[in-house]
Design a protein around this motif. Structure first.
Motif, PDB file in Angstrom:
ATOM      1  N   ALA A  53      -5.850  -5.587  -8.191  1.00  0.00           N
ATOM      2  CA  ALA A  53      -5.000  -6.371  -9.084  1.00  0.00           C
ATOM      3  C   ALA A  53      -3.529  -6.003  -8.875  1.00  0.00           C
ATOM      4  N   TRP A  54      -3.248  -4.727  -8.749  1.00  0.00           N
ATOM      5  CA  TRP A  54      -1.871  -4.278  -8.549  1.00  0.00           C
ATOM      6  C   TRP A  54      -1.327  -4.806  -7.222  1.00  0.00           C
ATOM      7  N   LEU A  55      -2.129  -4.697  -6.163  1.00  0.00           N
ATOM      8  CA  LEU A  55      -1.688  -5.170  -4.841  1.00  0.00           C
ATOM      9  C   LEU A  55      -1.448  -6.676  -4.843  1.00  0.00           C
ATOM     10  N   TYR A  56      -2.311  -7.405  -5.522  1.00  0.00           N
ATOM     11  CA  TYR A  56      -2.141  -8.857  -5.600  1.00  0.00           C
ATOM     12  C   TYR A  56      -0.784  -9.186  -6.214  1.00  0.00           C
ATOM     13  N   LEU A  92       0.827  -1.211   0.000  1.00  0.00           N
ATOM     14  CA  LEU A  92       0.000   0.000   0.000  1.00  0.00           C
ATOM     15  C   LEU A  92       0.859   1.258   0.000  1.00  0.00           C
ATOM     16  N   THR A  93       1.955   1.225   0.712  1.00  0.00           N
ATOM     17  CA  THR A  93       2.877   2.369   0.728  1.00  0.00           C
ATOM     18  C   THR A  93       3.459   2.584  -0.665  1.00  0.00           C
ATOM     19  N   SER A  94       3.814   1.505  -1.341  1.00  0.00           N
ATOM     20  CA  SER A  94       4.323   1.607  -2.717  1.00  0.00           C
ATOM     21  C   SER A  94       3.248   2.140  -3.652  1.00  0.00           C
ATOM     22  N   LEU A  95       2.027   1.647  -3.498  1.00  0.00           N
ATOM     23  CA  LEU A  95       0.917   2.115  -4.321  1.00  0.00           C
ATOM     24  C   LEU A  95       0.654   3.600  -4.087  1.00  0.00           C
ATOM     25  N   ALA A  96       0.751   4.035  -2.837  1.00  0.00           N
ATOM     26  CA  ALA A  96       0.526   5.444  -2.518  1.00  0.00           C
ATOM     27  C   ALA A  96       1.546   6.342  -3.211  1.00  0.00           C
ATOM     28  N   ALA A  97       2.777   5.850  -3.370  1.00  0.00           N
ATOM     29  CA  ALA A  97       3.806   6.631  -4.050  1.00  0.00           C
ATOM     30  C   ALA A  97       3.497   6.757  -5.541  1.00  0.00           C
ATOM     31  N   ILE A  98       2.875   5.729  -6.114  1.00  0.00           N
ATOM     32  CA  ILE A  98       2.556   5.723  -7.533  1.00  0.00           C
ATOM     33  C   ILE A  98       1.210   6.396  -7.807  1.00  0.00           C
TER      34      ILE A  98
END
Length: 188
Positions: free
Chosen positions: A180-183, A133-139
């Motif tokens: 899908a991205w998190l998976y 989630l932290t990585s997703l938040a950056a993107i």
């Protein structure tokens, strides 16, 4: 007893934001049951024998929420979104401290039977999800917020859309993409 109206909760949140401490005293009884429901939902996802109980999770979140008095509360959904985020952070911090203990800090002897019950897998999963989630938040910060609000906060599409100020179809589309991205991220 009828559930509290969204308008009453929103008005109390706005008054509390303006510094009215009595508004907080009136607000807590109106939102406490929902906070407990959220905490129970979180704890159902945790491993059996978790040392943190739902009441303790609500209490820790409450202590952090009262420190948020300067937040410009938008509405009831915004309040519960913040509460959900706080509960997630509390559980992640708890999982990280357990992993610290697993690596030798604060060693405690346990029986072989007890060790079989105390699975670290769930704590590792929670940390992996938090890292993803932290990585997703950056993107893409909005997709990360949608995951927090939907998965951790238990908000539906409409409530999530209201908090973020976007349409329900946008939330639904981004929710699918984020899952899908998190998976993929957690799988790796």
């Amino acid at each position: 007893m009828a559930p509290p109206s969204t308008d009453n909760v929103t008005l109390l949140l706005l008054d509390w934001s303006k510094g009215d401490k009595s508004a907080l005293e009136k607000l807590i009884p109106l939102v406490y049951d929902e906070l407990r429901r959220m905490a129970r939902q979180y704890m159902r996802r945790e491993r059996p024998g978790h040392t943190l109980e739902s009441t303790a999770l609500v209490n820790e979140a409450y202590l952090k929420l009262i420190d948020c008095s300067r937040v410009g509360w938008q509405n009831r959904a915004h309040f519960f979104a913040v509460a959900a985020q706080l509960m997630r952070r509390i559980l992640v911090d708890h999982a990280r401290s357990r992993n610290y203990a697993k690596r030798g800090g604060g060693i405690r002897k346990v029986s072989l039977d007890e060790a079989a019950i105390l699975s670290e897998e769930r704590a590792s999963e929670l940390i992996a999800i938090d890292n993803a989630l932290t990585s997703l938040a950056a993107i893409d910060p909005r997709k990360s917020q949608i995951v927090e609000l939907r998965f951790f906060g238990g908000l539906n599409l409409e409530e999530t859309a209201e908090v973020l100020g976007v349409s329900s179809p946008t939330v639904q589309r981004e929710w699918r993409k984020a899952k899908a991205w998190l998976y993929q991220e957690v799988k790796e």
